[in-house]
Write a protein that holds these residues in place. Structure first.
Motif, PDB file in Angstrom:
ATOM      1  N   ARG A 132       0.875  -1.179  -0.072  1.00 24.19           N
ATOM      2  CA  ARG A 132      -0.205  -0.096  -0.080  1.00 24.19           C
ATOM      3  C   ARG A 132       0.747   1.167   0.174  1.00 24.19           C
ATOM      4  O   ARG A 132       0.613   2.273  -0.566  1.00 24.19           O
ATOM      5  CB  ARG A 132      -0.939  -0.069   1.200  1.00 24.19           C
ATOM      6  CG  ARG A 132      -1.681   1.400   1.334  1.00 24.19           C
ATOM      7  CD  ARG A 132      -2.905   1.157   0.378  1.00 24.19           C
ATOM      8  NE  ARG A 132      -4.062   1.936   0.687  1.00 24.19           N
ATOM      9  CZ  ARG A 132      -5.095   2.246   0.036  1.00 24.19           C
ATOM     10  NH1 ARG A 132      -4.956   1.525  -1.131  1.00 24.19           N
ATOM     11  NH2 ARG A 132      -6.077   3.080   0.487  1.00 24.19           N
ATOM     12  N   GLU A 133       1.891   1.208   0.750  1.00 27.15           N
ATOM     13  CA  GLU A 133       2.875   2.346   0.655  1.00 27.15           C
ATOM     14  C   GLU A 133       3.487   2.663  -0.372  1.00 27.15           C
ATOM     15  O   GLU A 133       3.446   3.753  -0.973  1.00 27.15           O
ATOM     16  CB  GLU A 133       4.100   2.090   1.747  1.00 27.15           C
ATOM     17  CG  GLU A 133       3.803   1.851   3.263  1.00 27.15           C
ATOM     18  CD  GLU A 133       3.279   0.518   3.640  1.00 27.15           C
ATOM     19  OE1 GLU A 133       3.610   0.105   4.830  1.00 27.15           O
ATOM     20  OE2 GLU A 133       2.977  -0.422   2.515  1.00 27.15           O
TER      21      GLU A 133
ATOM     22  N   SER B 101       2.083   2.032  -3.442  1.00 29.22           N
ATOM     23  CA  SER B 101       0.959   2.483  -4.389  1.00 29.22           C
ATOM     24  C   SER B 101       0.612   4.091  -4.009  1.00 29.22           C
ATOM     25  O   SER B 101       0.845   4.857  -4.767  1.00 29.22           O
ATOM     26  CB  SER B 101      -0.147   1.659  -4.320  1.00 29.22           C
ATOM     27  OG  SER B 101      -0.213   0.491  -4.561  1.00 29.22           O
ATOM     28  N   LEU B 102       0.698   4.302  -2.880  1.00 23.44           N
ATOM     29  CA  LEU B 102       0.195   5.714  -2.342  1.00 23.44           C
ATOM     30  C   LEU B 102       1.369   6.559  -2.715  1.00 23.44           C
ATOM     31  O   LEU B 102       0.973   7.802  -3.135  1.00 23.44           O
ATOM     32  CB  LEU B 102       0.020   5.690  -0.837  1.00 23.44           C
ATOM     33  CG  LEU B 102      -1.174   4.970  -0.263  1.00 23.44           C
ATOM     34  CD1 LEU B 102      -1.414   5.198   1.243  1.00 23.44           C
ATOM     35  CD2 LEU B 102      -2.409   5.503  -0.928  1.00 23.44           C
TER      36      LEU B 102
ATOM     37  N   TYR C  62       0.840   7.344  -6.440  1.00 19.00           N
ATOM     38  CA  TYR C  62      -0.303   8.407  -6.482  1.00 19.00           C
ATOM     39  C   TYR C  62       0.257   9.792  -6.108  1.00 19.00           C
ATOM     40  O   TYR C  62      -0.063  10.889  -6.809  1.00 19.00           O
ATOM     41  CB  TYR C  62      -1.486   7.964  -5.666  1.00 19.00           C
ATOM     42  CG  TYR C  62      -2.106   6.563  -5.945  1.00 19.00           C
ATOM     43  CD1 TYR C  62      -1.596   5.870  -6.871  1.00 19.00           C
ATOM     44  CD2 TYR C  62      -2.787   6.004  -4.968  1.00 19.00           C
ATOM     45  CE1 TYR C  62      -1.875   4.539  -7.229  1.00 19.00           C
ATOM     46  CE2 TYR C  62      -3.154   4.536  -5.116  1.00 19.00           C
ATOM     47  CZ  TYR C  62      -2.868   3.999  -6.313  1.00 19.00           C
ATOM     48  OH  TYR C  62      -3.167   2.758  -6.249  1.00 19.00           O
ATOM     49  N   ARG C  63       1.133  10.058  -4.950  1.00 20.44           N
ATOM     50  CA  ARG C  63       1.488  11.214  -4.779  1.00 20.44           C
ATOM     51  C   ARG C  63       2.487  11.771  -5.762  1.00 20.44           C
ATOM     52  O   ARG C  63       2.353  13.074  -6.401  1.00 20.44           O
ATOM     53  CB  ARG C  63       2.338  11.296  -3.367  1.00 20.44           C
ATOM     54  CG  ARG C  63       1.614  11.190  -2.113  1.00 20.44           C
ATOM     55  CD  ARG C  63       2.210  11.256  -0.907  1.00 20.44           C
ATOM     56  NE  ARG C  63       3.322  10.310  -0.841  1.00 20.44           N
ATOM     57  CZ  ARG C  63       3.182   9.190  -0.142  1.00 20.44           C
ATOM     58  NH1 ARG C  63       1.990   8.831   0.306  1.00 20.44           N
ATOM     59  NH2 ARG C  63       4.463   8.449  -0.058  1.00 20.44           N
TER      60      ARG C  63
ATOM     61  N   GLU D 136      -4.200  13.206  -5.382  1.00 17.72           N
ATOM     62  CA  GLU D 136      -3.884  12.024  -4.589  1.00 17.72           C
ATOM     63  C   GLU D 136      -5.499  11.409  -4.578  1.00 17.72           C
ATOM     64  O   GLU D 136      -5.680  10.245  -4.880  1.00 17.72           O
ATOM     65  CB  GLU D 136      -3.341  12.093  -3.554  1.00 17.72           C
ATOM     66  CG  GLU D 136      -1.920  12.601  -3.733  1.00 17.72           C
ATOM     67  CD  GLU D 136      -1.271  12.766  -2.242  1.00 17.72           C
ATOM     68  OE1 GLU D 136      -1.257  11.909  -1.260  1.00 17.72           O
ATOM     69  OE2 GLU D 136      -0.399  13.884  -2.207  1.00 17.72           O
TER      70      GLU D 136
ATOM     71  N   LEU E 189      -6.773   7.718  -5.994  1.00 18.19           N
ATOM     72  CA  LEU E 189      -7.322   6.814  -5.177  1.00 18.19           C
ATOM     73  C   LEU E 189      -8.535   6.240  -5.315  1.00 18.19           C
ATOM     74  O   LEU E 189      -8.802   5.188  -5.405  1.00 18.19           O
ATOM     75  CB  LEU E 189      -7.078   7.537  -3.624  1.00 18.19           C
ATOM     76  CG  LEU E 189      -7.365   6.298  -2.541  1.00 18.19           C
ATOM     77  CD1 LEU E 189      -6.382   4.932  -2.668  1.00 18.19           C
ATOM     78  CD2 LEU E 189      -7.442   6.960  -1.297  1.00 18.19           C
TER      79      LEU E 189
ATOM     80  N   PRO F 153      -8.331   6.529   2.465  1.00 22.19           N
ATOM     81  CA  PRO F 153      -7.070   7.333   2.621  1.00 22.19           C
ATOM     82  C   PRO F 153      -6.424   7.083   3.917  1.00 22.19           C
ATOM     83  O   PRO F 153      -5.260   7.344   3.867  1.00 22.19           O
ATOM     84  CB  PRO F 153      -7.388   8.930   2.505  1.00 22.19           C
ATOM     85  CG  PRO F 153      -8.839   8.931   2.832  1.00 22.19           C
ATOM     86  CD  PRO F 153      -9.604   7.513   2.281  1.00 22.19           C
TER      87      PRO F 153
ATOM     88  N   VAL G  86      -2.937   3.112   5.153  1.00 21.37           N
ATOM     89  CA  VAL G  86      -1.788   3.457   4.419  1.00 21.37           C
ATOM     90  C   VAL G  86      -0.681   2.265   4.638  1.00 21.37           C
ATOM     91  O   VAL G  86       0.468   2.766   4.111  1.00 21.37           O
ATOM     92  CB  VAL G  86      -1.188   4.688   5.314  1.00 21.37           C
ATOM     93  CG1 VAL G  86      -2.236   5.954   5.058  1.00 21.37           C
ATOM     94  CG2 VAL G  86      -1.254   4.456   6.922  1.00 21.37           C
TER      95      VAL G  86
ATOM     96  N   ASP H 178      -1.410  -4.347  -0.892  1.00 20.50           N
ATOM     97  CA  ASP H 178      -2.407  -3.959  -1.572  1.00 20.50           C
ATOM     98  C   ASP H 178      -3.253  -4.886  -2.127  1.00 20.50           C
ATOM     99  O   ASP H 178      -2.831  -5.930  -2.009  1.00 20.50           O
ATOM    100  CB  ASP H 178      -2.083  -2.967  -2.693  1.00 20.50           C
ATOM    101  CG  ASP H 178      -2.718  -1.728  -2.853  1.00 20.50           C
ATOM    102  OD1 ASP H 178      -3.877  -1.488  -2.455  1.00 20.50           O
ATOM    103  OD2 ASP H 178      -2.173  -0.504  -3.420  1.00 20.50           O
TER     104      ASP H 178
ATOM    105  N   ASP I  16       0.569  -0.083  -8.344  1.00 25.02           N
ATOM    106  CA  ASP I  16       1.493   1.343  -8.157  1.00 25.02           C
ATOM    107  C   ASP I  16       1.869   2.002  -9.782  1.00 25.02           C
ATOM    108  O   ASP I  16       2.952   2.593  -9.875  1.00 25.02           O
ATOM    109  CB  ASP I  16       2.781   0.980  -7.400  1.00 25.02           C
ATOM    110  CG  ASP I  16       3.661  -0.014  -8.349  1.00 25.02           C
ATOM    111  OD1 ASP I  16       3.104  -0.635  -9.105  1.00 25.02           O
ATOM    112  OD2 ASP I  16       4.758  -0.548  -7.864  1.00 25.02           O
TER     113      ASP I  16
END
Length: 276
Positions: free
Chosen positions: A24-25, A27-28, A31-32, A53, A57, A70, A73, A77, A228
């Motif tokens: 998940r980290e 992927s996020l 997105y950032r 973001e 998501l 959100p 985190v 994933d 990701d």
């Protein structure tokens, strides 16, 4: 013939869908970076609309089945296998449609260690059905930005599938090519075809920059993407990528073989063991 139920079970057992190895980290973070228009994750796409973001998501929750929360985190994933099956059906449909009208097709991968056999099997079947599988610009060098700085890579083809190799590298495993997100190779390939007078591909099949780079230039493109890799799903949402299939793109190469059989069956193409 592989049934939909058997494919779904395989996706989960092989962790191509369900809880996947992509965190998940990771992927996020992608997105950032995408929201900030970082070229490392745009993969050659120039988005039409601003994607924050939160927008990304929500899109990835819709297209892949990741959590839309959100506050979630960490941990693995998740990809909804139903969305993978649905996208594979669409992927097979576009491939079959291209074959029925004899479209020239270009295959390219930035994941040669994992996905080469998948694309090569499709290329062999497409070629056997009478389509031209394009292999231009072989041996042409491209300067590709990497995390280690700009490195010179050479475009090559293995069983009809384009990939890049870092020049001068002879490390174990390098024989199958380099992992790459860059859209520069597909731009070089398409430029070489245009300069030679064609034919240009009417369909590009692949991943990463091969799909987004082609789609950005107006060539129909379909491909595979992990959680990701938001660029392919943004491209799909904006109409420049025809199909983005959500799955883990980093599992063992042999785990993709049932997907090959499924796609070829749905596209009404025979399984071919060898590239002509």
């Amino acid at each position: 013939m592989l049934s939909t139920a058997a494919l779904r079970a395989h996706l989960l057992a092989a962790r191509l869908a369900g809880p996947v190895a992509t965190s998940r980290e990771a992927s996020l973070r992608s997105y950032r970076l995408f929201a900030a228009r970082d070229p490392r994750v745009l993969l050659g796409l120039d988005p039409v609309r601003p994607w924050g973001e939160g927008d990304l998501l929500r899109l990835m929750a819709d297209r892949c089945g990741v959590s839309a929360d959100p506050a979630h985190v960490s941990g693995p994933d998740v990809i909804d296998p139903e969305r993978t099956v649905e996208a594979l059906e669409a992927f097979a449909g576009r491939l079959g449609a291209a074959v029925r009208v004899g479209s020239p097709v270009l295959f390219g991968t930035g994941h040669p260690h994992r996905l080469l056999d998948f694309y090569a099997s499709l290329a062999a079947a497409v070629s056997a059905a009478g389509c031209v599988v394009l292999t231009p610009a072989q041996g042409v060098c491209v300067d590709v930005p990497t995390r280690f700085g700009v490195r010179t890579h050479r475009i090559d083809y293995v069983r009809g599938v384009a990939l890049v190799r870092e020049t001068g590298v002879r490390e174990p495993g390098s024989a199958t090519g380099a992992h790459s997100h860059s859209p520069l190779p597909v731009r070089v390939v398409l430029g070489a075809l245009a300069e030679a007078g064609g034919p240009l591909p009417e369909l590009v099949v692949g991943d990463h920059g091969w799909v987004c780079g082609a789609g950005q230039l107006g060539v129909e493109a379909i491909g595979l993407a992990d959680t990701d890799d938001p660029a392919l799903f943004v491209g799909e949402a904006e109409g420049r990528v025809s199909v983005a299939v959500p799955l883990d793109d980093g599992v063992r190469a042999d785990y993709y073989r049932p997907l090959t059989r499924y796609v070829l069956d749905r596209a009404c193409l025979p399984v071919r063991q060898e590239w002509p």
